[in-house]
Design a protein around this motif. Structure first.
Motif, PDB file in Angstrom:
ATOM      1  N   SER A 168      -0.429   4.920  -2.969  1.00 53.51           N
ATOM      2  CA  SER A 168      -0.238   5.935  -1.928  1.00 53.51           C
ATOM      3  C   SER A 168      -0.459   7.349  -2.445  1.00 53.51           C
ATOM      4  O   SER A 168      -0.401   8.311  -1.676  1.00 53.51           O
ATOM      5  CB  SER A 168       1.171   5.823  -1.334  1.00 53.51           C
ATOM      6  OG  SER A 168       2.151   6.132  -2.315  1.00 53.51           O
ATOM      7  N   ARG A 218       0.811  -1.225   0.000  1.00 54.30           N
ATOM      8  CA  ARG A 218       0.000   0.000   0.000  1.00 54.30           C
ATOM      9  C   ARG A 218       0.847   1.280   0.000  1.00 54.30           C
ATOM     10  O   ARG A 218       0.343   2.357  -0.321  1.00 54.30           O
ATOM     11  CB  ARG A 218      -0.959   0.007   1.183  1.00 54.30           C
ATOM     12  CG  ARG A 218      -0.328   0.046   2.557  1.00 54.30           C
ATOM     13  CD  ARG A 218      -1.397   0.297   3.630  1.00 54.30           C
ATOM     14  NE  ARG A 218      -2.430  -0.728   3.595  1.00 54.30           N
ATOM     15  CZ  ARG A 218      -2.549  -1.702   4.502  1.00 54.30           C
ATOM     16  NH1 ARG A 218      -1.678  -1.753   5.514  1.00 54.30           N
ATOM     17  NH2 ARG A 218      -3.510  -2.592   4.413  1.00 54.30           N
ATOM     18  N   SER A 219       2.148   1.156   0.325  1.00 56.33           N
ATOM     19  CA  SER A 219       3.021   2.324   0.300  1.00 56.33           C
ATOM     20  C   SER A 219       3.658   2.565  -1.067  1.00 56.33           C
ATOM     21  O   SER A 219       4.445   3.506  -1.219  1.00 56.33           O
ATOM     22  CB  SER A 219       4.123   2.167   1.358  1.00 56.33           C
ATOM     23  OG  SER A 219       4.862   0.965   1.144  1.00 56.33           O
TER      24      SER A 219
END
Length: 311
Positions: free
Chosen positions: A108, A102-103
């Protein structure tokens, strides 16, 4: 915590060169192509270099064609990058739901989808410029791989064997090196291609164990989920097929004892991966996955040494 730290991708090595040295505006794009995690480039490159070295053995050359090795290195870097950006575009919603991903720059919000598409096209065009340096047969062969690359990101939605499709794509270089030298395909590179497919299924299963809980929750499939606690016997099968296929390809091309000694060292390395693997420890899985760079180097050195010492 610095801004560079907060923007880092979760599964990138801490203190990597992108986080530490790259100009801030370039970092999201370098992260998208996994420049902070070069293992994927190595894994795409090794089949190309193995095949080029295998062709040198078959042709009786003392060294693999250095120009081809350089072209494949550039091509592996840019095309792996283009593939990563494409995968991120397709998977951005999925990546946002997985802790490890998710980063990444797209989920993001560090990079827009439009900017990512432009970047992907620029990388693909660079790869095309590299490809057209080869003979016509190799150019057509390289273009033929794009269909597999295009469908790969969707496979984990429909089959527990997306790693097999990745193997079809990531192993293509096993055909390309030989084709670049001879302008055709023979049985030896086809056997090498099959071996690389088995190797890819093995190492990417290890990699997929990092995400198995999140994948199960959001309905994605993988060999890690299919094999579960029986992963090690499956690894013995696929890594065994990889060693057997590499051996067959090498012997068919005219390799001898020097190559076989190197192959035995490579087999020992894969055995170490299996024996020390803990599928429930993400750090353990990541380290064993990354160690396949070393396996690739062992096989390449064995083929180069065989070519140099047998002439």
């Amino acid at each position: 915590m610095t801004q560079a730290d907060t923007e880092s991708v979760a599964d990138a090595p801490r203190g990597n060169w992108v986080d530490s040295w790259a100009p801030a505006p370039t970092r999201p794009y370098l992260r998208m192509i996994r420049a902070d995690r070069p293992i994927g480039t190595w894994l795409l490159l090794w089949p190309c270099w193995w095949s080029t070295a295998l062709a040198a053995v078959a042709a009786g050359d003392r060294l693999p064609n250095l120009w081809y090795l350089a072209l494949f290195a550039i091509g592996a870097f840019v095309m792996r990058g283009a593939g990563c950006v494409y995968n991120d575009i397709v998977d951005q919603d999925v990546d946002a739901a997985v802790a490890r991903t998710r980063s990444r720059p797209l989920p993001s919000g560090q990079v827009s989808e439009t900017a990512a598409k432009i970047f992907m096209l620029a990388l693909a065009f660079t790869g095309f410029l590299v490809l057209i340096q080869f003979n016509p047969f190799t150019i057509v062969l390289g273009i033929a791989s794009l269909g597999i690359v295009a469908v790969y990101p969707f496979m984990k939605r429909i089959t527990h064997w997306p790693q097999a499709v990745l193997g079809l794509a990531f192993s293509w270089g096993a055909l390309m090196g030989w084709a670049a030298v001879f302008g055709r395909l023979d049985l030896a590179p086809v056997l090498l291609y099959a071996a690389c497919m088995a190797w890819t299924i093995g190492y990417d299963t290890i990699y997929a164990h990092q995400d198995k809980e999140d994948d199960a929750l959001i309905g994605l499939k993988s060999t890690a989920l299919k094999f579960g606690e029986r992963t090690k016997p499956w690894m013995v099968l696929f890594y065994g097929l990889a060693i057997a296929g590499i051996a067959a390809a090498g012997l068919l091309a005219g390799s001898g004892p020097v190559f076989l000694v190197g192959l035995a060292l490579g087999a020992a390395h894969l055995g170490w991966q299996i024996m020390t693997l803990d599928v429930n420890d993400g750090d353990n899985c990541l380290k064993r996955f990354r160690s396949n760079r070393d396996f690739g180097a062992i096989i390449f050195i064995a083929l180069v040494a065989e070519a140099a010492l047998s002439v």
